[in-house]
Write a protein that holds these residues in place. Structure first.
Motif, mmCIF file in Angstrom:
data_model
loop_
_atom_site.group_PDB
_atom_site.id
_atom_site.type_symbol
_atom_site.label_atom_id
_atom_site.label_comp_id
_atom_site.label_asym_id
_atom_site.label_seq_id
_atom_site.Cartn_x
_atom_site.Cartn_y
_atom_site.Cartn_z
ATOM 1 N N LEU A 5 -21.434 5.053 12.993
ATOM 2 C CA LEU A 5 -20.602 3.905 12.651
ATOM 3 C C LEU A 5 -20.116 4.087 11.217
ATOM 4 N N SER A 6 -18.802 4.016 11.021
ATOM 5 C CA SER A 6 -18.242 4.292 9.701
ATOM 6 C C SER A 6 -17.269 3.202 9.280
ATOM 7 N N VAL A 7 -17.140 3.045 7.964
ATOM 8 C CA VAL A 7 -16.302 2.009 7.359
ATOM 9 C C VAL A 7 -15.333 2.692 6.400
ATOM 10 N N ASP A 8 -14.037 2.481 6.590
ATOM 11 C CA ASP A 8 -13.035 3.000 5.661
ATOM 12 C C ASP A 8 -12.782 1.927 4.614
ATOM 13 N N VAL A 9 -13.342 2.119 3.421
ATOM 14 C CA VAL A 9 -13.360 1.075 2.405
ATOM 15 C C VAL A 9 -12.059 1.089 1.605
ATOM 16 N N GLU A 10 -11.208 0.147 1.937
ATOM 17 C CA GLU A 10 -9.911 -0.039 1.277
ATOM 18 C C GLU A 10 -9.573 -1.523 1.346
ATOM 19 N N ASP A 11 -8.684 -1.985 0.484
ATOM 20 C CA ASP A 11 -8.346 -3.409 0.476
ATOM 21 C C ASP A 11 -7.206 -3.698 1.440
ATOM 22 N N TRP A 12 -6.953 -4.971 1.661
ATOM 23 C CA TRP A 12 -5.977 -5.415 2.667
ATOM 24 C C TRP A 12 -4.567 -4.918 2.400
ATOM 25 N N PHE A 13 -4.239 -4.643 1.143
ATOM 26 C CA PHE A 13 -2.874 -4.234 0.785
ATOM 27 C C PHE A 13 -2.706 -2.721 0.715
ATOM 28 N N GLN A 14 -3.771 -1.963 0.988
ATOM 29 C CA GLN A 14 -3.722 -0.510 0.861
ATOM 30 C C GLN A 14 -3.544 0.211 2.188
ATOM 31 N N VAL A 15 -3.311 -0.519 3.240
ATOM 32 C CA VAL A 15 -3.244 0.068 4.576
ATOM 33 C C VAL A 15 -1.885 0.717 4.821
ATOM 34 N N GLY A 16 -1.874 1.671 5.745
ATOM 35 C CA GLY A 16 -0.631 2.356 6.070
ATOM 36 C C GLY A 16 0.447 1.425 6.587
ATOM 37 N N ALA A 17 0.047 0.341 7.261
ATOM 38 C CA ALA A 17 1.024 -0.584 7.840
ATOM 39 C C ALA A 17 1.900 -1.255 6.790
ATOM 40 N N PHE A 18 1.393 -1.346 5.554
ATOM 41 C CA PHE A 18 2.132 -2.038 4.500
ATOM 42 C C PHE A 18 2.650 -1.097 3.424
ATOM 43 N N GLU A 19 2.564 0.217 3.639
ATOM 44 C CA GLU A 19 2.887 1.153 2.569
ATOM 45 C C GLU A 19 4.356 1.123 2.172
ATOM 46 N N ARG A 20 5.234 0.627 3.047
ATOM 47 C CA ARG A 20 6.647 0.522 2.711
ATOM 48 C C ARG A 20 7.024 -0.888 2.272
ATOM 49 N N THR A 21 6.062 -1.789 2.288
ATOM 50 C CA THR A 21 6.321 -3.185 1.926
ATOM 51 C C THR A 21 5.715 -3.536 0.575
ATOM 52 N N ILE A 22 4.516 -3.019 0.304
ATOM 53 C CA ILE A 22 3.810 -3.267 -0.951
ATOM 54 C C ILE A 22 3.747 -1.951 -1.721
ATOM 55 N N THR A 23 4.272 -1.921 -2.925
ATOM 56 C CA THR A 23 4.289 -0.687 -3.701
ATOM 57 C C THR A 23 2.952 -0.467 -4.402
ATOM 58 N N ARG A 24 2.691 0.797 -4.709
ATOM 59 C CA ARG A 24 1.455 1.148 -5.427
ATOM 60 C C ARG A 24 1.362 0.402 -6.747
ATOM 61 N N GLY A 25 2.476 0.183 -7.420
ATOM 62 C CA GLY A 25 2.453 -0.504 -8.705
ATOM 63 C C GLY A 25 2.077 -1.963 -8.627
ATOM 64 N N GLU A 26 2.126 -2.544 -7.433
ATOM 65 C CA GLU A 26 1.777 -3.955 -7.261
ATOM 66 C C GLU A 26 0.283 -4.196 -7.070
ATOM 67 N N TRP A 27 -0.473 -3.152 -6.764
ATOM 68 C CA TRP A 27 -1.848 -3.340 -6.317
ATOM 69 C C TRP A 27 -2.718 -4.141 -7.281
ATOM 70 N N ASP A 28 -2.678 -3.800 -8.562
ATOM 71 C CA ASP A 28 -3.581 -4.472 -9.503
ATOM 72 C C ASP A 28 -3.221 -5.937 -9.723
ATOM 73 N N GLY A 29 -2.004 -6.333 -9.354
ATOM 74 C CA GLY A 29 -1.609 -7.724 -9.497
ATOM 75 C C GLY A 29 -1.890 -8.579 -8.279
ATOM 76 N N LEU A 30 -2.401 -7.972 -7.209
ATOM 77 C CA LEU A 30 -2.697 -8.706 -5.979
ATOM 78 C C LEU A 30 -4.160 -9.159 -5.960
ATOM 79 N N GLU A 31 -4.457 -10.086 -5.077
ATOM 80 C CA GLU A 31 -5.830 -10.555 -4.943
ATOM 81 C C GLU A 31 -6.687 -9.460 -4.326
ATOM 82 N N HIS A 32 -7.741 -9.085 -5.025
ATOM 83 C CA HIS A 32 -8.650 -8.060 -4.519
ATOM 84 C C HIS A 32 -9.756 -8.740 -3.706
ATOM 85 N N ARG A 33 -9.935 -8.272 -2.479
ATOM 86 C CA ARG A 33 -10.939 -8.852 -1.593
ATOM 87 C C ARG A 33 -11.905 -7.789 -1.053
#
Length: 281
Positions: A5-33
């Motif tokens: 059983l494995s866990v890919d540890v990434e935040d909600w905004f780092q997923v491939g589904a949003f890579e064209r919607t949320i830019t890398r430069g926005e990450w630190d300004g988003l809510e980290h969960r």
């Protein structure tokens, strides 16, 4: 049969589904969960008596080193998921090597353990990166779990073997693909993630039983911490398909994981390596 059983540890905004919607430069300004969600996974695993592997972004380890120590202290394997979820086939070989070294350094410094396992973001080791396994071997990794032997619009290497294989004739490096099942001659994705969350639980139970019983092999299942977080922010500007995939059945995920933990026996990915290596010719 012990499965992994494995866990890919990434935040909600780092997923491939949003890579064209949320830019890398926005990450630190988003809510980290990611910290609270990974702690919730740790608690779920502790309640179920499960040990697993946490394939973690270096970006996360850099910001939450105490979380890495909690993962290790709980008896789980800490492994690499790259630095910031860039797909492997977007790198040159030397860029990939630099990404591996950067993420591994952050993980080992934070966790205080050697990191010998790797999972490519979005299962992005495929024929577009024929040099990737060679670089992993040269960097001293023991195994990779970076291939999905299926056809999918975001990833996949359908010609890859379904079970453990050696990518290089002169290296002990082992590739451990995520689990697939066979149905009427077709290979079906059954390794977890969105397939586990979106489809009825019975499908995953059937697939794991098929792999354990008919093939006599362990299953390798994965999911993400954000998948047990129904209260995460919504990305209104993302494509409809991405939103459906990302947000459907979030409330059902934790109960399904508890059921999965109860129905099968689980261990860390690294605990499977020696046994699977012995079955590779």
């Amino acid at each position: 049969m012990l499965n992994a059983l494995s866990v890919d540890v990434e935040d909600w905004f780092q997923v491939g589904a949003f890579e064209r919607t949320i830019t890398r430069g926005e990450w630190d300004g988003l809510e980290h969960r990611v910290e609270r969600n990974t702690d919730a996974v740790l608690a779920l695993f502790d309640d179920a008596g499960v040990k697993g592997t946490f394939f973690t972004l270096g970006w996360v380890a850099e910001r939450y080193p105490a979380l890495m120590r909690r993962i290790v202290a709980a008896g789980h394997e800490l492994a690499s998921h790259g630095y910031d979820h860039a797909r492997v086939f977007t790198f040159t070989p030397e860029e990939f090597r630099a990404d591996l070294r950067r993420s591994r350094g952050l993980l080992e410094d934070a966790g205080g353990v050697a990191v010998t396992g790797y999972r490519a973001p979005s299962f992005s080791i495929d024929p577009r990166a024929p040099w990737a396994h060679r670089v992993l071997a040269e960097e001293g990794y023991r195994y990779s779990s970076s291939v999905a032997p299926v056809r999918h619009d975001h990833y996949g290497w359908p010609d890859s073997p379904r079970f453990a294989w050696r990518p290089l004739p002169d290296s002990p490096l082992l590739e451990l693909p995520v689990t697939t099942a066979l149905w009427h001659g077709r290979t079906l994705a059954a390794g977890g993630g969105g397939f586990f969350r979106l489809l009825p639980y019975g499908f995953s139970r059937w697939a794991i039983r098929q792999v354990n019983g008919e093939a006599g092999r362990p299953a390798i299942i994965y999911f993400h911490p954000w998948e047990i977080d129904p209260d995460q922010p919504r990305v209104a500007g993302a494509p409809l398909r991405s939103r459906v995939r990302h947000y459907t059945n979030l409330k059902a995920m934790a109960p399904k994981l508890r059921r999965l933990a109860s129905d099968f026996r689980w261990t860390r990915v690294d605990a499977l390596v020696d046994g699977e290596a012995g079955r590779v010719t």
